[in-house]
Each structure stands twice: as structure tokens, then as C-alpha cells.
Design an enzyme around this catalytic site. Structure first.
Site, PDB file in Angstrom:
ATOM      1  CG  HIS A  64      -4.306   7.192   1.312  1.00 50.10           C
ATOM      2  ND1 HIS A  64      -3.604   7.657   0.211  1.00 50.10           N
ATOM      3  CD2 HIS A  64      -4.072   8.088   2.293  1.00 50.10           C
ATOM      4  CE1 HIS A  64      -2.984   8.779   0.522  1.00 50.10           C
ATOM      5  NE2 HIS A  64      -3.248   9.067   1.768  1.00 50.10           N
TER       6      HIS A  64
HETATM    7  P1  TYD Z   1       0.474   8.549  -1.648  1.00 49.98           P
HETATM    8  O1  TYD Z   1       0.497   9.038  -0.247  1.00 49.98           O
HETATM    9  O2  TYD Z   1      -0.372   7.357  -1.966  1.00 49.98           O
HETATM   10  O3  TYD Z   1       0.100   9.726  -2.639  1.00 49.98           O
HETATM   11  P2  TYD Z   1      -1.270  10.569  -2.846  1.00 49.98           P
HETATM   12  O4  TYD Z   1      -2.102  10.483  -1.615  1.00 49.98           O
HETATM   13  O5  TYD Z   1      -0.799  11.940  -3.123  1.00 49.98           O
HETATM   14  O6  TYD Z   1      -1.969  10.021  -4.029  1.00 49.98           O
HETATM   15  O7  TYD Z   1       1.979   8.253  -2.067  1.00 49.98           O
HETATM   16  C1  TYD Z   1       2.360   7.919  -3.394  1.00 49.98           C
HETATM   17  C2  TYD Z   1       3.709   7.226  -3.318  1.00 49.98           C
HETATM   18  O8  TYD Z   1       4.714   8.101  -2.798  1.00 49.98           O
HETATM   19  C3  TYD Z   1       3.711   6.003  -2.413  1.00 49.98           C
HETATM   20  O9  TYD Z   1       4.449   4.983  -3.052  1.00 49.98           O
HETATM   21  C4  TYD Z   1       4.445   6.435  -1.170  1.00 49.98           C
HETATM   22  C5  TYD Z   1       5.325   7.565  -1.647  1.00 49.98           C
HETATM   23  N1  TYD Z   1       5.469   8.631  -0.614  1.00 49.98           N
HETATM   24  C6  TYD Z   1       6.660   8.745   0.078  1.00 49.98           C
HETATM   25  O10 TYD Z   1       7.623   7.986  -0.126  1.00 49.98           O
HETATM   26  N2  TYD Z   1       6.774   9.736   1.020  1.00 49.98           N
HETATM   27  C7  TYD Z   1       5.766  10.593   1.270  1.00 49.98           C
HETATM   28  O11 TYD Z   1       5.900  11.498   2.149  1.00 49.98           O
HETATM   29  C8  TYD Z   1       4.527  10.438   0.563  1.00 49.98           C
HETATM   30  C9  TYD Z   1       3.365  11.349   0.817  1.00 49.98           C
HETATM   31  C10 TYD Z   1       4.435   9.442  -0.385  1.00 49.98           C
END
Ligand code: TYD
Length: 147
Positions: A64
Site C-alpha cells: 500500500h
Molecule cells: P496494514 O497497515 O495493512 O499492515 P502492514 O502494512 O503491516 O501489512 O494493517 C493491517 C491491519 O491492521 C489493517 O486491518 C489495519 C490494522 N491496523 C490498525 O488498526 N492500526 C494500525 O496502526 C495499523 C498499522 C494497522
């Protein structure tokens, strides 16, 4: 106190850069690594998150970009590969050095992969979690940067 020079790759993508932490690595009882908000960490930290238990060799994270969020990503143990894409330039960085972080500025598509089982990733963020700030679709990201 030793501050040995450890090389880190030059960043070639937009909205990124290297953040260098202060460290003391000549203690017999372990290393000490320090970051300070608005000093070597270039923003006021509102949130941190870390990722561990990366036992799945096929794991991919990230995939992302953010519209506005500023973050710094560190590999504080083990290693992984960070792939950056600003829509024009791409770069792959082996993250295996706890003294350096990489700035994940806005509009930078990023992917994390090839984690060692002992990998621990620490991210410092300039704002609270906000799903509306995410661009989770690569085509949507490409359209957004053209605006
Ligand atoms: P995501 O940011 O997509 O994770 P990564 O980049 O590490 O793969 O987040 C994964 C899930 O966690 C998504 O459903 C949102 C949640 N999340 C939160 O609730 N708070 C946060 O601070 C973060 C980073 C993610």
C-alpha cells in the site's frame, strides 16, 4: 564510545531517505540505539507499531501507499527486503541494520518480504491510524499520483 561507520544504500525513490540513529555498540552488556522526535526522527511521533513472529517465509506485508502519512521503518532484529516504488522509480533495500531507518513518506508504494524468522520491524508514525489515508490498490495509487 565507538560510532563505527556502517554503510547503507543510497535511496533513489521520491519521498524517502535514510534516518540514522545514534548508537553505542561498545558496551559489554549490549548495544544502545536512540532516536529522538524532531531531531534524528524528523517528526513528532504519534504512533508506533511493530511486527514480529515472521515465521511464514511467504509473508508479504505493506502493499500500500499513504496519501499523507509520514513514517520511518526500522529492522531492529534479523532482516527483510523493503521494496519501494514512487510510481516512476523502484528500489529494493535489504534491511538488516538496526541503526538505520528508511523514511516512508506519502505516495510511496511499499512492500516488505523475505523476512528472517527472527525479524522484528519497528515503525514510527507521525499520525494515528486512519484507513482513509491508505491507497491499497496499485492502480488507484498510480491514478492518485497523477492528480
Ligand atoms: P496494514 O497497515 O495493512 O499492515 P502492514 O502494512 O503491516 O501489512 O494493517 C493491517 C491491519 O491492521 C489493517 O486491518 C489495519 C490494522 N491496523 C490498525 O488498526 N492500526 C494500525 O496502526 C495499523 C498499522 C494497522
Amino acid at each position: 564510545m565507538t560510532k563505527e561507520k556502517i554503510k547503507f544504500p543510497k535511496i533513489k525513490v521520491k519521498n524517502s531517505g535514510v534516518v540514522s540513529l545514534q548508537f553505542y555498540n561498545d558496551f559489554p552488556d549490549g548495544n544502545l540505539v536512540i532516536g529522538e522526535a524532531l531531531k534524528n526522527v524528523p517528526f513528532a511521533i504519534k504512533r508506533l507499531y511493530f511486527i514480529n513472529s515472521l515465521f511464514n517465509k511467504q509473508a508479504h506485508r505493506g502493499l500500500h501507499a499513504h496519501k499523507k502519512l509520514e513514517q520511518i521503518i526500522f529492522c531492529i532484529n534479523g532482516s527483510f527486503t523493503l521494496k519501494l516504488d514512487d510510481g516512476k522509480n523502484k528500489q529494493s533495500i535489504k534491511m538488516d541494520n538496526p541503526y538505520y531507518g528508511v523514511r516512508l513518506g506519502p505516495l510511496l508504494w511499499h512492500t516488505m518480504e523475505k523476512f528472517s524468522a527472527d525479524c522484528v520491524i519497528l515503525v514510527l508514525a507521525a499520525d494515528y491510524y486512519k484507513e482513509s489515508d491508505y491507497l491499497r490498490n496499485y492502480e488507484e495509487f498510480k491514478k492518485f499520483i497523477k492528480k
